[in-house]
Write a protein that holds these residues in place. Structure first.
Motif, mmCIF file in Angstrom:
data_model
loop_
_atom_site.group_PDB
_atom_site.id
_atom_site.type_symbol
_atom_site.label_atom_id
_atom_site.label_comp_id
_atom_site.label_asym_id
_atom_site.label_seq_id
_atom_site.Cartn_x
_atom_site.Cartn_y
_atom_site.Cartn_z
ATOM 1 N N VAL A 1 2.983 10.706 -8.482
ATOM 2 C CA VAL A 1 3.639 9.406 -8.318
ATOM 3 C C VAL A 1 3.012 8.275 -9.088
ATOM 4 C CG1 VAL A 1 3.934 7.824 -6.196
ATOM 5 C CG2 VAL A 1 3.942 10.243 -5.943
ATOM 6 N N ILE A 2 3.773 7.431 -9.491
ATOM 7 C CA ILE A 2 3.207 6.260 -10.269
ATOM 8 C C ILE A 2 3.617 5.037 -9.707
ATOM 9 C CG2 ILE A 2 3.164 5.011 -12.506
ATOM 10 C CD1 ILE A 2 3.641 7.761 -13.774
ATOM 11 N N ALA A 3 2.738 4.278 -9.235
ATOM 12 C CA ALA A 3 3.052 3.230 -8.475
ATOM 13 C C ALA A 3 2.862 1.951 -9.243
ATOM 14 C CB ALA A 3 2.388 3.066 -7.005
ATOM 15 N N THR A 4 3.749 1.054 -9.163
ATOM 16 C CA THR A 4 3.380 -0.319 -9.997
ATOM 17 C C THR A 4 3.729 -1.474 -9.255
ATOM 18 O OG1 THR A 4 5.421 -0.118 -11.081
ATOM 19 C CG2 THR A 4 3.542 0.731 -12.184
ATOM 20 N N GLY A 5 3.478 -2.531 -9.846
ATOM 21 C CA GLY A 5 3.945 -3.798 -9.097
ATOM 22 C C GLY A 5 3.078 -4.310 -7.851
ATOM 23 N N HIS A 6 3.730 -4.825 -6.921
ATOM 24 C CA HIS A 6 2.971 -5.367 -5.779
ATOM 25 C C HIS A 6 2.609 -4.112 -4.727
ATOM 26 C CE1 HIS A 6 3.237 -9.747 -7.087
ATOM 27 N NE2 HIS A 6 4.238 -9.337 -7.655
ATOM 28 N N ILE A 7 1.666 -3.385 -5.166
ATOM 29 C CA ILE A 7 1.615 -2.143 -4.247
ATOM 30 C C ILE A 7 0.881 -2.413 -3.003
ATOM 31 C CG2 ILE A 7 0.494 0.056 -4.379
ATOM 32 C CD1 ILE A 7 0.201 -0.105 -7.273
ATOM 33 N N PRO A 8 1.333 -1.986 -1.980
ATOM 34 C CA PRO A 8 0.712 -2.107 -0.673
ATOM 35 C C PRO A 8 -0.290 -1.263 -0.275
ATOM 36 C CG PRO A 8 2.651 -0.628 -0.369
ATOM 37 C CD PRO A 8 2.730 -1.147 -1.972
ATOM 38 N N ASN A 9 -1.269 -2.100 0.520
ATOM 39 C CA ASN A 9 -2.473 -1.079 0.907
ATOM 40 C C ASN A 9 -2.484 -1.011 2.368
ATOM 41 O OD1 ASN A 9 -3.360 -3.770 2.022
ATOM 42 N ND2 ASN A 9 -4.338 -4.291 0.076
ATOM 43 N N ALA A 10 -3.476 -0.511 2.849
ATOM 44 C CA ALA A 10 -3.515 -0.293 4.314
ATOM 45 C C ALA A 10 -3.748 -1.655 5.166
ATOM 46 C CB ALA A 10 -5.142 0.487 4.631
ATOM 47 N N ASP A 11 -4.042 -2.614 4.420
ATOM 48 C CA ASP A 11 -3.847 -4.082 5.348
ATOM 49 C C ASP A 11 -2.489 -4.496 5.613
ATOM 50 O OD1 ASP A 11 -6.661 -3.905 5.429
ATOM 51 O OD2 ASP A 11 -6.991 -4.968 3.613
ATOM 52 N N VAL A 12 -1.364 -3.928 4.990
ATOM 53 C CA VAL A 12 -0.055 -4.303 5.089
ATOM 54 C C VAL A 12 0.378 -3.968 6.309
ATOM 55 C CG1 VAL A 12 2.245 -4.321 4.131
ATOM 56 C CG2 VAL A 12 0.362 -4.622 2.793
ATOM 57 N N HIS A 13 0.722 -4.534 7.418
ATOM 58 C CA HIS A 13 1.382 -4.482 8.674
ATOM 59 C C HIS A 13 2.341 -5.259 8.938
ATOM 60 C CE1 HIS A 13 -1.871 -1.562 9.759
ATOM 61 N NE2 HIS A 13 -2.986 -2.481 9.351
ATOM 62 N N GLY A 14 3.351 -4.734 9.894
ATOM 63 C CA GLY A 14 4.366 -5.485 10.367
ATOM 64 C C GLY A 14 5.457 -5.902 9.433
ATOM 65 N N THR A 15 5.996 -4.928 8.674
ATOM 66 C CA THR A 15 6.649 -5.492 7.500
ATOM 67 C C THR A 15 7.912 -4.360 7.119
ATOM 68 O OG1 THR A 15 6.913 -6.280 5.000
ATOM 69 C CG2 THR A 15 5.606 -4.345 5.714
ATOM 70 N N MET A 16 8.966 -4.768 6.453
ATOM 71 C CA MET A 16 10.174 -3.806 6.102
ATOM 72 C C MET A 16 10.238 -3.336 4.664
ATOM 73 S SD MET A 16 12.827 -2.139 7.311
ATOM 74 C CE MET A 16 13.764 -2.811 8.782
#
Length: 252
Positions: A60-75
């Motif tokens: 898996v290669i993730a790029t850009g605005h990669i979400p972390n564990a602090d991201v909540h309540g989003t789609m």
């Protein structure tokens, strides 16, 4: 061009490990997941997904605005190519997926996805969309991260179909952000690895066999800039998400 296929003994070894890992997942889902929540639950799902992909030798290669564990309540919203898309995102940021109701009937896998708090929608019933908008909104308010695939089906990765935006209403109702990201399975030469796609008349077993035959497959997740839902109507928000994903895939 795709690489040569993995030798049959290696494929059988991977399949055996995958079966054992799935059995382990069933045990964990039945005995541990019901008693944990929050960060601990996400950690278990993330680790299981990472190990699942490692067994398949899928990088898996993730790029850009990669979400972390602090991201909540989003789609999260993305194009859809394979059943592996789910594990790829969960290996980075575990979420509640919104899936077609028929997936619940899949042997073993359907039960596992249900235990991971997946929300199921019946796309054949128009009234079910309204119910899901309310359910998704409640989940977002509770701080959950969700993900759905607006195309409503899978492709082989060479096209991007029109988006169905009814569930976007939930992000507007909760005044939250959407996080578009693209999914791409490339060959070593940069072309699309269509053998990784689960689409058309391909069965789940046929798809699994094609995945097992890959020597070193890659999936790229490219996260676009989050889009605020405030001030947008559903169709406009859906169009913006599709444009963000299309730009990353170089598709119309």
């Amino acid at each position: 061009m795709p690489e040569k296929k993995t030798p049959l003994p290696t494929q059988l070894f991977r399949l055996t490990r995958l079966a054992l890992h799935t059995l382990y997942g069933i045990v964990v889902a039945a005995t541990i997941l019901p008693g944990v929540s929050g960060i601990k639950r996400e950690s278990i799902i993330r680790r299981w997904s990472q190990q699942f992909l490692d067994i398949l030798n899928l990088k898996v290669i993730a790029t850009g605005h990669i979400p972390n564990a602090d991201v909540h309540g989003t789609m999260f919203v993305a194009n859809h190519i394979s059943w592996l898309d789910i594990h790829a995102l969960n290996s980075i940021r575990p979420v509640r997926f919104i899936a077609k109701s028929d997936i619940r009937a899949w042997p073993v896998i359907g039960w596992l996805v249900a235990q991971a708090n997946t929300l199921f929608i019946d796309r054949e019933k128009r009234q079910d969309a309204s119910r899901m908008v309310n359910t998704v909104a409640e989940s977002i308010r509770a701080g959950d991260c969700l993900c759905y695939f607006p195309e409503g089906t899978t492709t082989d990765g060479t096209e991007l179909r029109p988006f169905k935006g009814s569930l976007m209403q939930a992000t507007i109702d909760t005044n939250t952000t959407i996080r578009p990201f693209s999914v791409r399975y490339p060959n070593p030469d940069g072309s699309i690895n269509t053998a990784m796609a689960y689409h058309g008349e391909t069965t789940l077993w046929q798809s699994l066999r094609m995945v097992l035959a890959q020597k070193q497959a890659v999936v790229e997740l490219d996260f676009a800039v989050p889009i605020e839902s405030a001030g947008h109507e559903r169709r406009g928000l859906c169009r913006m998400a599709r444009q963000a994903i299309a730009a990353r895939l170089n598709l119309d």
